[in-house]
Design a protein around this motif. Structure first.
Motif, PDB file in Angstrom:
ATOM      1  N   SER A 237     -62.035  33.721  66.934  1.00  0.00           N
ATOM      2  CA  SER A 237     -60.911  33.543  67.866  1.00  0.00           C
ATOM      3  C   SER A 237     -60.490  34.644  68.766  1.00  0.00           C
ATOM      4  O   SER A 237     -59.580  35.143  68.810  1.00  0.00           O
ATOM      5  N   GLU A 277     -56.446  28.585  62.466  1.00  0.00           N
ATOM      6  CA  GLU A 277     -57.781  29.286  62.667  1.00  0.00           C
ATOM      7  C   GLU A 277     -58.880  28.419  61.554  1.00  0.00           C
ATOM      8  O   GLU A 277     -60.006  28.358  62.048  1.00  0.00           O
ATOM      9  N   GLU A 281     -59.624  25.485  64.370  1.00  0.00           N
ATOM     10  CA  GLU A 281     -60.840  26.505  64.884  1.00  0.00           C
ATOM     11  C   GLU A 281     -62.131  26.199  64.257  1.00  0.00           C
ATOM     12  O   GLU A 281     -63.118  25.736  64.856  1.00  0.00           O
TER      13      GLU A 281
HETATM   14 FE   LIG Z   1     -56.773  31.452  67.636  1.00  0.00          FE
END
Ligand SMILES: [Fe+2]
Ligand SMILES: C=CC1=C(C)c2cc3[nH]c(cc4nc(cc5[nH]c(cc1n2)c(C)c5CCC(=O)O)C(CCC(=O)O)=C4C)c(C)c3C=C
Ligand SMILES: [Fe+2]
Length: 387
Positions: A237, A277, A281
């Motif tokens: 991230s 995330e 992600e």
């Molecule tokens: Fe992020």
């Protein structure tokens, strides 16, 4: 002892797509996330980044159903914790204070005052301490305590971090073991810890203990798991142009692919709830990177959410902190007032002539950037990775 409260601190997340831009504005207004030498530039820069980043970020939230599940999960954790404490004979009210979205920390404190709480345990839902997460929420609370004579009468204690708590480690090991048991050759699976990153300067210049706590936590989980699997720790991230903690998750995945690793179990380690995330992600973006690198089986361990052993660990932390000497705001890692948090470059801080000149230049660069980005959809902020 009068009425006891527990304040759970968390980041907060946009619940609807319309919330994304104001949520990002709150996040980038935080001097613990971006700190500029001149306070007056903080809000214009936050406005600029949030306006320009919003559509990319909204697309990510759209992919996970249109909003963050963080509040619902945090509410379920709060209810479960309050119930568990009641079973242990402790009548305690549990409150939620989010840093960047509803219900904000300030609202939680108002409710705590209304309920005449006399002793408060402040428990961040981040196992490891970082200046950018628990530290930022503690700073907001510290300011409230300094300014509010009523709050000063409220006894409080902080739990700065709890990455080494045995019951928490047991819960993490349990989640990993359950996933491994579903694999045909559990011992051959490579365990991949993916921690949220922070800029390197937080650790090297501001003395953030985050990296050390993440590393110790990873080793302690592996010891608790007590299995022969190989493992890797990497940081995900990254936002913006500066160096963050390494290795980056993306590079580490490519490296493991090159080494011929075929089975990977990803363990998110800095956060205790599902959120963008993990769901977007890791599950979407990093899965693609891993598959392109030749990793055939990419699995992820679910977040702790309301895992009973995790709730047990939180209740043990609360009970222990009520029995110990209180930990106060003064005992927490504070970044120096003139600490540069971001962006990072060779710079002489203070109101020097150079600073005056550069402030003017920065403002010009900012407004040029907006115009270029708005006209072309491309520009310097895309280039440095902020958008
Ligand atoms: Fe992020
Ligand atoms: C322990 C976890 C986290 C650390 C450390 C952390 C530092 C950090 N984050 C940003 C920038 C962004 N974070 C964003 C969302 C976000 N961050 C965390 C956790 C940590 N951040 C979570 C759990 C979430 C998601 C909340 C949710 O909606 O579910 C975002 C917004 C999302 C996006 O646009 O990518 C940004 C931006 C920085 C710069 C930073 C350290 C300095
Ligand atoms: Fe973040």
């Amino acid at each position: 002892m009068g009425r006891v409260g527990v304040l759970l601190l968390n980041l907060g997340g946009p619940e609807r797509l319309e919330d994304v831009r104001p949520f990002l504005f709150n996040l980038f207004s935080d001097p613990e996330i971006i700190r500029l030498p001149i306070k007056g530039l903080q809000k214009p820069l936050a406005w600029l980044i949030s306006t320009l980043r919003a559509s990319k970020s909204q697309e990510n939230y759209r992919q996970i159903g249109g909003g963050s599940p963080l509040l619902k999960i945090t509410e379920a954790q709060a209810t479960a914790l309050q119930q568990r404490l009641a079973e242990m004979g402790r009548e305690v009210s549990v409150y939620i204070g989010m840093r960047y979205w509803n219900p904000f920390t300030e609202e939680a404190i108002e409710r705590i005052k209304r309920d005449h709480i006399k002793k408060l345990v402040i428990l961040p839902l981040y196992p490891q301490f970082s200046i950018s997460t628990s530290g930022s929420s503690f700073r907001v609370l510290e300011e409230m305590w300094q300014q509010d004579p009523y709050l000063r009468l409220t006894e409080y204690t902080l739990i700065p971090s709890w990455y080494d708590h045995p019951t928490y480690l047991g819960a993490m090991a349990d989640l990993i073991a359950r996933e491994l048991e579903q694999c045909p050759n559990p011992d051959q699976v490579h365990i991949f810890f993916s921690a949220h990153g922070v800029p390197q300067s937080y650790v090297e210049e501001a003395g953030d203990p985050y990296q050390r706590e993440i590393e110790e936590c990873t080793r302690a989980i592996m010891r608790t798991l007590n299995r022969p699997n190989q493992y890797t720790l990497a940081y995900q991230s990254r936002v913006g142009p500066v160096e963050w903690l390494k290795p980056y998750t993306e590079d580490a995945l490519k490296g493991l692919g090159e080494q011929g690793i075929k089975n990977l179990l990803v363990v998110p380690i800095s956060f205790v709830s599902e959120h963008i995330e993990t769901l977007q992600e890791i599950d979407i973006e990093y899965r693609e990177v891993a598959e392109e690198a030749g990793i055939e089986h990419f699995q992820r361990v679910p977040a702790l959410n309301t895992h009973p052993m995790f709730i047990e660990s939180l209740s043990q932390l609360v009970v222990r902190s009520l029995e110990e000497k209180p930990t106060t705001f003064e005992q927490i890692t504070h970044p120096k007032a003139n600490m540069k948090m971001y962006p990072q470059e060779r710079w002489e801080w203070g109101m020097t002539t150079a600073a005056e000149v550069w402030n003017g230049r920065l403002a010009m660069i900012g407004f040029l950037a907006i115009i270029i980005e708005l006209i072309t959809g491309q520009g310097p902020l895309h280039f440095v990775g902020l958008l």
